[in-house]
Structure formats: structure tokens, C-alpha cells
Design an enzyme around this catalytic site. Structure first.
Site, PDB file in Angstrom:
ATOM      1  CD  GLU A   1      -1.589  -5.901   5.540  1.00 15.32           C
ATOM      2  OE1 GLU A   1      -2.384  -5.011   5.933  1.00 15.32           O
ATOM      3  OE2 GLU A   1      -1.260  -6.033   4.344  1.00 15.32           O
TER       4      GLU A   1
ATOM      5  CB  CYS B   1      -0.997  -0.029   1.160  1.00 12.31           C
ATOM      6  SG  CYS B   1      -2.397   1.099   0.908  1.00 12.31           S
TER       7      CYS B   1
ATOM      8  CG  HIS C   1      -3.810  -3.495   3.136  1.00 11.64           C
ATOM      9  ND1 HIS C   1      -2.902  -2.994   4.047  1.00 11.64           N
ATOM     10  CD2 HIS C   1      -4.318  -2.423   2.494  1.00 11.64           C
ATOM     11  CE1 HIS C   1      -2.881  -1.679   3.975  1.00 11.64           C
ATOM     12  NE2 HIS C   1      -3.732  -1.303   3.032  1.00 11.64           N
TER      13      HIS C   1
END
Length: 260
Positions: free
Chosen positions: A224, A114, A222
Site C-alpha cells: 500500500e 503484514c 506493505h
């Protein structure tokens, strides 16, 4: 410190916030957990490490670098625009730009998420859209902050993978997939060192890599978030950690190669 418990050591950049009036550097657990789950050992990097002497002392102990997302935006003057961003984080800018430069010069594996992708774009001579939502041809890429986190991070739009790049190697046989979307800025132009790895259906760049580098990948979404639950996210982090393990092995076989 390098290669503790046979895990590659991954430096993860922190963000600066004000908590109860105190200036505080923070790092969300989801990034640390994603690195741990993929087999790495995350180490938080405070902004003071942008000092050249401190960076030189630190680098021999790092096998990879991760630039996480953040609510803050890159300062516009770094990509040739006037004005300020109300939520800027100059300390993070300084550390990230220094780390990107070193990672590219010394071929250290780099994974950017990001804001991290946007830092890669700026550090390599590109520019950003400061407000994507003012571009009528683009989708709404921001999250709805009123929704629960699980809905904010839910898949939002497709990305189309470009053939023959690093991303296509990491997710073989998958030329498009859905990603979450929680950003108000994005890549506008790219410098010559970057390759487009994926785009959204509206044409916005969603992933980039660096030409002639073993692993320097930036993604706008994202991965993660609950990375252990999504096969594609696991593949990205496992690919990054594998590159870091290889870099660690090469560094340990020739310990002074990059630090003379």
C-alpha cells in the site's frame, strides 16, 4: 450501499490507539488511498462490528475485506502460547478473526497485509514467531524507526514467488522481486488451508493464499505504500479489486445466495 458509483465496497479493519488520552480507532490513509487508486470504495470498520448481529447486517453491503498492517501484535493465546503482547489490540483480533472466518466461508475476496497475514495464519490454525530477531537463521525484518518513512519503506530484501499460485498469476513472469520489510513477527507454521505463495531468501513465509478460494491473499510486506508508483503493488491491488468486482456482480445477480 453495495457498488456505489460502480466501485466495489471494501471493508477495511481499523486499529485501536490512545490519542491524547482518548481511546481512538484509526486507519492510515495509505490503505484507503491504495483501495481508491485501484478502483474500490473503502469503508472503515470499527471493532464493535465484531458483534454477530452487526456483522450480519453489514456483510450484504461489502464486496471485499482488507486487513491492514498495524504496530500491534496478535494475542498469543489465539495460537496456543502463554503470555501477553504489550501492544496487543484485542478488539482488532476479534473483528479480524470473525471477518476471516466469514470471508472463507462465503468466498468473499480478502486481502491481508503484514499483521493481516499474521491474522490469516492464526485464524487458519497456524502459529507465529513472536520475535523474529531472536531467530539467528533469519534476516532482520524490522524497520529502523530512526530513519525517515521513505527509507523505512524502501525495498529491503527479495521474495521468491512460488510457481502455480495466486501471486504468480497476479505478477506473471516475475518469479522474484524486492519488497519493504517492517515487521517483528512472522509466520512460523501454517494450517492446512493455507498455501505458501512466496518466501524470503532466509525461508520466512512472505505471502500466503487460501486453497479453493477465488481471492484470499496475505502478504507480509506493505504494497500500500505509494502503491500507484510501483507496478507490482498496483497489480496486487488491481487483482484484489477485480476479484471484488466479480464477487459483487455475482452477488447482485443472486442477491440472497449467501445470506439466507
Amino acid at each position: 450501499m453495495g457498488n456505489i458509483f460502480n466501485r466495489p465496497v471494501i471493508g477495511v479493519v481499523m486499529c485501536r490507539n490512545r490519542v491524547h488520552g482518548h481511546l481512538t480507532q484509526t486507519l492510515q490513509e495509505k490503505y484507503l488511498n491504495a483501495v481508491l487508486n485501484a478502483g474500490g470504495l473503502p469503508v472503515a470498520l470499527p471493532h464493535a462490528l465484531s458483534e454477530p448481529e452487526l456483522l450480519e447486517s453489514l456483510l450484504p453491503h461489502l464486496d471485499g475485506i482488507m486487513l491492514p498492517g498495524s504496530p500491534s501484535n496478535v494475542q498469543p493465546h489465539l495460537y496456543g502460547e502463554n503470555g501477553d503482547e504489550p501492544d496487543a489490540d484485542p478488539g482488532r483480533d476479534s473483528l479480524s478473526m470473525a471477518l476471516i472466518s466469514i470471508a472463507l466461508e462465503r468466498r468473499i475476496p480478502l486481502f491481508a497485509i503484514c499483521r493481516g497475514l499474521q491474522e490469516m495464519v492464526v485464524a487458519t490454525g497456524g502459529t507465529l514467531y513472536r520475535r523474529l530477531y531472536e531467530q539467528p537463521e533469519l534476516l532482520e525484518h524490522r524497520e529502523d524507526p530512526e530513519l525517515p518513512l521513505e527509507q523505512q519503506y524502501a525495498p529491503s530484501h527479495e521474495v521468491l514467488v512460488q510457481a502455480g499460485g495466486l501471486l504468480s498469476q497476479l505478477v506473471p513472469g516475475c518469479n522474484k522481486f524486492w519488497v519493504n520489510s517492517l515487521h517483528g513477527q512472522g509466520a512460523k507454521t501454517l494450517g492446512p488451508r493455507l498455501r505458501i505463495e512466496a518466501k524470503a531468501s532466509d525461508g520466512l513465509v512472505e505471502a500466503v493464499s487460501v486453497h479453493d478460494h477465488p481471492f484470499a491473499l496475505g502478504v507480509q510486506w506493505h504494497p500500500e505504500w505509494n502503491s500507484d508508483e510501483y507496478a507490482l503493488s498496483r497489480l496486487l491491488f488491481e487483482g484484489f479489486i477485480t476479484a471484488c468486482q466479480k464477487a459483487s456482480a455475482e452477488k447482485n445477480s443472486q442477491p440472497d445466495k449467501n445470506y439466507q
